[in-house]
Design a protein around this motif. Structure first.
Motif, short mmCIF file in Angstrom:
data_model
loop_
_atom_site.label_atom_id
_atom_site.label_comp_id
_atom_site.label_asym_id
_atom_site.label_seq_id
_atom_site.Cartn_x
_atom_site.Cartn_y
_atom_site.Cartn_z
N GLU A 6 -15.16 101.14 91.90
CA GLU A 6 -16.36 100.31 91.89
C GLU A 6 -16.46 99.53 90.58
O GLU A 6 -15.97 99.98 89.54
N ALA A 7 -17.11 98.38 90.65
CA ALA A 7 -17.38 97.63 89.42
C ALA A 7 -18.32 98.44 88.54
O ALA A 7 -19.16 99.19 89.02
N VAL A 8 -18.15 98.32 87.23
CA VAL A 8 -19.01 99.06 86.30
C VAL A 8 -20.03 98.10 85.70
O VAL A 8 -19.77 96.91 85.55
N PRO A 9 -21.23 98.61 85.34
CA PRO A 9 -22.24 97.72 84.76
C PRO A 9 -21.83 97.27 83.36
O PRO A 9 -21.07 97.96 82.68
N PRO A 10 -22.34 96.12 82.90
CA PRO A 10 -22.02 95.67 81.54
C PRO A 10 -22.59 96.62 80.51
O PRO A 10 -23.59 97.31 80.76
N LEU A 11 -21.96 96.66 79.35
CA LEU A 11 -22.38 97.56 78.28
C LEU A 11 -23.45 96.92 77.41
O LEU A 11 -23.43 95.72 77.15
N ALA A 12 -24.36 97.76 76.92
CA ALA A 12 -25.34 97.30 75.95
C ALA A 12 -24.66 97.14 74.59
O ALA A 12 -23.61 97.74 74.34
N PRO A 13 -25.20 96.32 73.70
CA PRO A 13 -24.62 96.19 72.36
C PRO A 13 -24.58 97.53 71.64
O PRO A 13 -25.38 98.43 71.95
N CYS A 14 -23.66 97.68 70.69
CA CYS A 14 -23.55 98.92 69.92
C CYS A 14 -24.63 98.98 68.85
O CYS A 14 -24.36 99.17 67.66
N GLU A 15 -25.89 98.79 69.25
CA GLU A 15 -27.00 98.90 68.32
C GLU A 15 -27.67 100.24 68.54
O GLU A 15 -28.18 100.52 69.62
N MET A 16 -27.64 101.08 67.53
CA MET A 16 -28.24 102.39 67.67
C MET A 16 -29.76 102.27 67.71
O MET A 16 -30.33 101.37 67.08
N PRO A 17 -30.45 103.15 68.48
CA PRO A 17 -31.91 103.07 68.56
C PRO A 17 -32.56 103.26 67.20
O PRO A 17 -32.08 104.04 66.37
N GLU A 18 -33.63 102.50 66.98
CA GLU A 18 -34.34 102.62 65.72
C GLU A 18 -35.09 103.95 65.67
O GLU A 18 -35.47 104.51 66.69
N ALA A 19 -35.31 104.45 64.48
CA ALA A 19 -36.06 105.69 64.32
C ALA A 19 -37.48 105.47 64.81
O ALA A 19 -38.07 104.42 64.59
N PRO A 20 -38.08 106.45 65.53
CA PRO A 20 -39.45 106.30 66.00
C PRO A 20 -40.43 106.23 64.84
O PRO A 20 -40.11 106.57 63.70
N ALA A 21 -41.66 105.81 65.17
CA ALA A 21 -42.67 105.63 64.13
C ALA A 21 -42.92 106.90 63.34
O ALA A 21 -43.25 106.88 62.17
N ALA A 22 -42.75 108.06 64.01
CA ALA A 22 -42.99 109.33 63.33
C ALA A 22 -42.02 109.56 62.20
O ALA A 22 -42.21 110.43 61.36
N GLU A 23 -40.91 108.78 62.16
CA GLU A 23 -39.92 108.93 61.12
C GLU A 23 -40.27 108.14 59.85
O GLU A 23 -39.50 108.11 58.91
N ALA A 24 -41.40 107.45 59.83
CA ALA A 24 -41.80 106.72 58.63
C ALA A 24 -41.86 107.68 57.46
O ALA A 24 -42.29 108.82 57.59
N GLY A 25 -41.44 107.21 56.29
CA GLY A 25 -41.40 108.08 55.13
C GLY A 25 -40.12 108.89 55.06
O GLY A 25 -40.07 109.87 54.32
N ARG A 26 -39.11 108.48 55.84
CA ARG A 26 -37.83 109.18 55.81
C ARG A 26 -36.73 108.22 55.38
O ARG A 26 -36.90 107.00 55.43
N TYR A 27 -35.61 108.79 54.99
CA TYR A 27 -34.51 107.99 54.44
C TYR A 27 -33.20 108.56 54.99
O TYR A 27 -33.03 109.78 55.07
N VAL A 28 -32.28 107.69 55.38
CA VAL A 28 -31.00 108.14 55.90
C VAL A 28 -30.02 108.34 54.75
O VAL A 28 -29.68 107.40 54.03
N ASN A 29 -29.61 109.58 54.56
CA ASN A 29 -28.63 109.93 53.54
C ASN A 29 -27.36 109.11 53.77
O ASN A 29 -26.74 109.21 54.82
N PRO A 30 -26.95 108.25 52.82
CA PRO A 30 -25.80 107.37 53.06
C PRO A 30 -24.46 108.10 53.10
O PRO A 30 -23.46 107.53 53.53
N VAL A 31 -24.42 109.37 52.68
CA VAL A 31 -23.16 110.10 52.68
C VAL A 31 -22.90 110.75 54.04
O VAL A 31 -21.84 110.57 54.63
N CYS A 32 -23.86 111.52 54.57
CA CYS A 32 -23.63 112.23 55.82
C CYS A 32 -24.44 111.67 56.98
O CYS A 32 -24.24 112.07 58.13
N GLY A 33 -25.38 110.75 56.72
CA GLY A 33 -26.17 110.16 57.78
C GLY A 33 -27.39 110.95 58.18
O GLY A 33 -28.12 110.56 59.09
#
Length: 361
Positions: free
Chosen positions: A278-305
């Motif tokens: 069967e034909a497969v659906p097109p892929l979404a862009p490789c954009e990861m979902p943004e952090a939800p609003a509850a994540e405000a005040g958080r920071y992504v560690n640049p070493v381990c993520g």
């Protein structure tokens, strides 16, 4: 260039364009190429036709006598996902296990041989996580010929954070867990409760063992845990998100080829075994979902993520006039060895800059 070659050039260009259109649309097809002709025959070596999975033929490989045989052989090649050689002839010849032999139905009694190459959509890998490593892995997996798509995070919709049914509905073959501390258990459980053939986890061996025990406590059987591969790929002494993603995608490539070899052996033993057509659906862009609003005040560690809460962070470095937060002293020490390298790989989010400024005030 003779007249016959001139006549075939436009058709060849048309087939190449059609091939690319079908590849882009995720539609399976096969290309049949004439590789041998014995007169009398109404075709020539190099003649080509493209056959879709429903039997629609584009191009030309000779008279109508052999078309039905070629179309059915092409459809079978698509179903099995394996190339094949087809001989259509009434000439006596010793049996060859690599050649599918058919009698020539034409009264002219000529002979022809074809090579049929199927093209089917590559396997789908669903990437879990909103980390730099997850984004890099999604992009790199596509460059390696896999279909890769970010997993939908449904936490903001009030339901479970990840849904195994979504992976099954999409027909995913692999799941790559690149959450790196942000929803590891939920992502891993969803992947293991789905029907994906392999689940690759970006984690140390020590962390992977802890997560295995957590999965057992959540009711995941050991037989299903056998699908878990952790660490996700070969040891390449990775440090940056790009390097970590490279190791994980190397693991995906290895597993893909192992599965293809096993499938080819199974199809040889059980000829009716098939792959999806069967034909497969097109892929979404490789954009990861943004952090939800509850994540405000958080920071992504640049070493381990890993996501770090700014207000309670114990490991902080001031570099270039800004504060960088870490989950542990090991990540802080690693950053201090090469700060420019990690910051160069870090996504530049305006929200993060705003959080830094707010915290510093």
């Amino acid at each position: 260039m003779n007249a016959e070659t001139v006549d075939t050039v436009p058709a060849t260009i048309g087939l190449l364009q059609l091939e690319q259109q079908l590849i882009d649309a995720g539609v399976p097809f096969a290309v049949a190429t004439v590789i041998r002709v014995a007169p009398p025959a109404s075709t020539h070596v190099g003649a080509q036709a493209l056959v879709e999975s429903d039997g629609t033929l584009h191009g030309w490989i000779g008279g109508g006598c052999s078309q039905a045989i070629v179309i059915e052989a092409a459809r079978q090649a698509i179903r099995l996902g394996q190339p094949r050689r087809v001989r259509i002839s009434n000439e006596p010849a010793p049996p060859d296990p690599e050649v599918e032999a058919h009698a020539m139905p034409c009264a002219s009694n000529g002979a022809m041989e074809l090579f049929i190459q199927p093209t089917v959509p590559p396997p789908l890998v669903v990437v879990f996580g909103a980390t730099p490593t997850a984004h890099e892995a999604c992009v790199l997996a596509r460059r390696m010929g896999l279909r890769a798509s970010p997993a939908a995070d449904t936490a903001r919709a009030g339901g479970p954070r990840f849904d195994a049914a979504v992976l099954d509905d999409a027909g995913a073959s692999f799941a790559l867990i690149a959450t790196q501390g942000d929803g590891d258990e939920d992502a891993l459980e969803a992947a293991l409760r789905s029907r994906v053939g392999a689940v690759l986890l970006i984690a140390s061996r020590r962390k992977a063992e802890r997560l295995r025990e957590t999965m057992r406590a959540r009711g995941i059987a050991d037989s299903r845990l056998a699908a878990l591969h952790a660490p996700a790929g070969p040891a390449i002494h990775a440090h940056t998100p790009q390097e970590i993603a490279l190791g994980a995608v190397a693991g995906l490539v290895a597993l893909r080829h192992e599965r293809e070899e096993a499938a080819a052996a199974a199809q040889a033993a059980v000829p009716q075994a098939t792959v999806a057509t069967e034909a497969v659906p097109p892929l979404a862009p490789c954009e990861m979902p943004e952090a939800p609003a509850a994540e405000a005040g958080r920071y992504v560690n640049p070493v381990c993520g890993m996501s770090v809460e700014i207000a309670t962070a114990k490991h902080v470095v001031v570099y270039g006039g800004r504060k960088v937060y870490f989950c542990c002293d090991c990540c802080k020490a690693e950053f201090e060895r090469a700060p420019a390298r990690y910051l160069a790989a870090e996504p530049d989010h305006e929200t993060r800059a705003g959080e830094n400024r707010a915290e510093e005030r």
